[in-house]
Design an enzyme around this catalytic site. Structure first.
Site, PDB file in Angstrom:
ATOM      1  N   SER A 107     -23.546  27.855  98.541  1.00 56.68           N
ATOM      2  CA  SER A 107     -23.278  28.811  99.465  1.00 56.68           C
ATOM      3  C   SER A 107     -24.538  29.721  99.991  1.00 56.68           C
ATOM      4  CB  SER A 107     -22.216  29.743  98.953  1.00 56.68           C
ATOM      5  OG  SER A 107     -21.966  30.756  99.933  1.00 56.68           O
ATOM      6  N   GLU A 119     -24.239  32.572 100.928  1.00 57.19           N
ATOM      7  CA  GLU A 119     -24.035  33.949 100.587  1.00 57.19           C
ATOM      8  C   GLU A 119     -25.034  34.308  99.492  1.00 57.19           C
ATOM      9  OE1 GLU A 119     -21.630  36.327 101.079  1.00 57.19           O
ATOM     10  OE2 GLU A 119     -20.956  35.180 102.849  1.00 57.19           O
ATOM     11  N   TYR A 159     -18.841  36.284  93.786  1.00 64.02           N
ATOM     12  CA  TYR A 159     -18.831  34.888  94.194  1.00 64.02           C
ATOM     13  C   TYR A 159     -20.274  34.449  94.560  1.00 64.02           C
ATOM     14  CZ  TYR A 159     -18.404  31.037  97.831  1.00 64.02           C
ATOM     15  OH  TYR A 159     -18.282  29.836  98.584  1.00 64.02           O
TER      16      TYR A 159
HETATM   17  P1  NDP Z   1     -11.004  25.953  99.889  1.00 59.61           P
HETATM   18  O1  NDP Z   1     -10.608  27.352  99.201  1.00 59.61           O
HETATM   19  O2  NDP Z   1     -10.234  25.370 100.945  1.00 59.61           O
HETATM   20  O3  NDP Z   1     -10.728  24.773  98.433  1.00 59.61           O
HETATM   21  C1  NDP Z   1     -11.126  25.233  97.255  1.00 59.61           C
HETATM   22  C2  NDP Z   1     -10.169  24.422  96.315  1.00 59.61           C
HETATM   23  O4  NDP Z   1     -10.596  24.654  95.020  1.00 59.61           O
HETATM   24  C3  NDP Z   1      -8.802  24.768  96.389  1.00 59.61           C
HETATM   25  O5  NDP Z   1      -8.201  23.782  97.258  1.00 59.61           O
HETATM   26  C4  NDP Z   1      -8.378  24.784  94.987  1.00 59.61           C
HETATM   27  O6  NDP Z   1      -7.567  23.556  94.706  1.00 59.61           O
HETATM   28  C5  NDP Z   1      -9.354  24.674  94.267  1.00 59.61           C
HETATM   29  N1  NDP Z   1      -9.569  26.088  93.627  1.00 59.61           N
HETATM   30  C6  NDP Z   1      -9.023  27.475  94.348  1.00 59.61           C
HETATM   31  N2  NDP Z   1      -9.115  28.546  93.409  1.00 59.61           N
HETATM   32  C7  NDP Z   1      -9.685  27.973  92.412  1.00 59.61           C
HETATM   33  C8  NDP Z   1      -9.818  28.462  90.860  1.00 59.61           C
HETATM   34  N3  NDP Z   1      -9.726  29.994  90.752  1.00 59.61           N
HETATM   35  N4  NDP Z   1     -10.306  27.699  89.963  1.00 59.61           N
HETATM   36  C9  NDP Z   1     -10.418  26.302  89.990  1.00 59.61           C
HETATM   37  N5  NDP Z   1     -10.339  25.938  91.475  1.00 59.61           N
HETATM   38  C10 NDP Z   1      -9.817  26.694  92.461  1.00 59.61           C
HETATM   39  O7  NDP Z   1     -12.561  26.037  99.823  1.00 59.61           O
HETATM   40  P2  NDP Z   1     -13.283  25.202 101.171  1.00 59.61           P
HETATM   41  O8  NDP Z   1     -12.808  23.820 101.405  1.00 59.61           O
HETATM   42  O9  NDP Z   1     -13.245  26.006 102.310  1.00 59.61           O
HETATM   43  O10 NDP Z   1     -14.596  24.980 100.505  1.00 59.61           O
HETATM   44  C11 NDP Z   1     -15.220  23.977  99.547  1.00 59.61           C
HETATM   45  C12 NDP Z   1     -16.400  24.426  98.899  1.00 59.61           C
HETATM   46  O11 NDP Z   1     -17.441  25.035  99.554  1.00 59.61           O
HETATM   47  C13 NDP Z   1     -15.939  25.836  97.920  1.00 59.61           C
HETATM   48  O12 NDP Z   1     -16.420  25.822  96.457  1.00 59.61           O
HETATM   49  C14 NDP Z   1     -16.491  26.884  98.776  1.00 59.61           C
HETATM   50  O13 NDP Z   1     -16.764  27.889  97.849  1.00 59.61           O
HETATM   51  C15 NDP Z   1     -17.776  26.430  99.437  1.00 59.61           C
HETATM   52  N6  NDP Z   1     -18.347  26.895 100.552  1.00 59.61           N
HETATM   53  C16 NDP Z   1     -17.404  27.101 101.505  1.00 59.61           C
HETATM   54  C17 NDP Z   1     -17.912  27.405 102.771  1.00 59.61           C
HETATM   55  C18 NDP Z   1     -17.044  27.661 104.274  1.00 59.61           C
HETATM   56  O14 NDP Z   1     -17.158  28.345 104.832  1.00 59.61           O
HETATM   57  N7  NDP Z   1     -15.627  26.841 103.893  1.00 59.61           N
HETATM   58  C19 NDP Z   1     -19.179  27.853 102.852  1.00 59.61           C
HETATM   59  C20 NDP Z   1     -20.137  27.803 101.612  1.00 59.61           C
HETATM   60  C21 NDP Z   1     -19.470  27.136 100.530  1.00 59.61           C
HETATM   61  P3  NDP Z   1      -6.278  23.530  93.949  1.00 59.61           P
HETATM   62  O15 NDP Z   1      -5.390  24.829  93.921  1.00 59.61           O
HETATM   63  O16 NDP Z   1      -5.506  22.374  94.129  1.00 59.61           O
HETATM   64  O17 NDP Z   1      -6.679  23.313  92.289  1.00 59.61           O
END
Ligand code: NDP
Length: 319
Positions: free
Chosen positions: A128, A130, A152
């Site tokens: 990220s 961030e 994060y």
């Molecule tokens: P989402 O939050 O939409 O999806 C992340 C998935 O991770 C969820 O669907 C969930 O699946 C699972 N999840 C959520 N919380 C937890 C937890 N506490 N422990 C384990 N699993 C968890 O994220 P995005 O699709 O937007 O992003 C994908 C990745 O890219 C993430 O790692 C994010 O941090 C990173 N990222 C995103 C950016 C953006 O702008 N979108 C920018 C930079 C990085 P379930 O509930 O089915 O287990």
């Protein structure tokens, strides 16, 4: 005929997971996807994209080494895309331990499992922007030091260095994509861009509400999620594993984002937006600016859509 590759997408229920699955089906992959509880998750995003029935779904707890090892052993993937983990910067101030464990321990369990199994499995790890902290007006590239300013970002920084270390120490094909913000209609309303789009669309349709925002003087590079997942795929098709910044290369303020949204709906944003100090974060980044030229030169990837396109496409999807 060449055999289809198998991909394992960890966190397939999220925004990026769903778009990536769609892309990999177009490339004839067999796609497995994990959720913490695959029996209970609605997989709404997979339904929206019309691919729910094609994905092989499986439960996996990233923080549980046994669970990770079992899933990889069963699926036998050629490529693993780790998109799972607590993904909200704001929430990470409320749930710092959950954030650190799901991102840093989760990534470590994946790397350790692949190392233990000793198979040529390629790994993509969701890094990220961030991690950079405030870039100021200087665009960050892959050599810019990290100065994380949220739980994060600290967790993502740890995961980034774990990936780099396993690549260097054990020769794993592991890449981090340092992605700047990317949006889509699949973004939940917890994220400010979707909150702005959804509220403005309701106001345009006659709702009397106001739009409450925290600090609007932050500057970010906003792109289109569907094309960002192509960059993830491309990273794993290279001869050598490496880390790449993925961004549009253009930064604007949140206030600009708000203005573009209301203008598109023929509304004057100043009549509807209220800045609410209770929504300010303990620490925030004022400026996020990117230099994505390595991705262009080495992956042949360049963002086609800039912030105004993103606003327009999100509004069109909403209405
Ligand atoms: P989402 O939050 O939409 O999806 C992340 C998935 O991770 C969820 O669907 C969930 O699946 C699972 N999840 C959520 N919380 C937890 C937890 N506490 N422990 C384990 N699993 C968890 O994220 P995005 O699709 O937007 O992003 C994908 C990745 O890219 C993430 O790692 C994010 O941090 C990173 N990222 C995103 C950016 C953006 O702008 N979108 C920018 C930079 C990085 P379930 O509930 O089915 O287990």
């Amino acid at each position: 005929m060449t055999q289809s590759k198998t991909a394992l997408i960890c966190g397939i229920s999220g925004q990026d997971g769903a778009y990536l699955a769609k892309l990999l089906f177009q490339k004839d992959y067999i796609v497995w996807g994990t959720s913490r509880d695959a029996q209970m998750s609605s997989f709404r995003n997979l339904h929206i994209l019309g691919i729910k029935e094609q994905v092989k779904l499986i439960s996996m707890a990233l923080t549980d080494f046994r669970s990770v090892l079992q899933v990889i052993t069963k699926v036998e993937p050629d490529e693993i895309y780790n998109l799972a983990g607590q993904s909200s910067v704001g929430l990470s101030f409320e749930q710092p331990v959950e954030t650190l464990e799901s991102i840093a321990i989760g990534t470590l369990n994946l790397l350790e499992s692949v190392r233990f199994l000793d198979k040529p499995i390629k790994i993509y790890s969701a890094g990220s922007s961030e991690c950079f902290g405030d870039t100021g007006n200087y665009p960050a590239d892959e050599t810019t030091p990290f100065r994380p300013r949220s739980p994060y970002a600290v967790a993502k920084s740890a995961a980034f260095w774990q990936v780099a270390n396993y690549r260097e120490a054990y020769g794993l094909f592991a890449c981090s994509g340092i992605l700047f913000n990317h949006e889509s209609p699949l973004r939940p309303e917890r994220f400010v861009t979707q909150k702005i789009i959804s509220t403005a669309c309701r106001i345009a349709q006659g709702s009397q509400e106001k739009l409450y925002l925290g600090n609007t003087n932050i500057h970010r590079d906003w792109g289109w999620a569907e094309e960002y997942v192509e960059a993830m795929y491309l990273m794993l098709q290279q001869n050598q594993a490496d880390d790449y910044i993925i961004a549009t290369g253009e930064t604007c303020s949140l206030q600009d984002f708000v203005q573009y949204t209301f203008e598109f709906l023929d509304l004057n944003w100043e009549e509807y937006v209220i800045v609410d100090e209770s929504l300010f974060r303990p620490t925030d980044l004022t400026f996020g600016k990117a230099n994505p030229s390595k991705a262009k030169n080495q992956l042949g990837w360049k963002a086609k859509y800039k912030v105004k396109d993103v606003v327009k496409m999100m509004i069109e999807a909403k209405l």
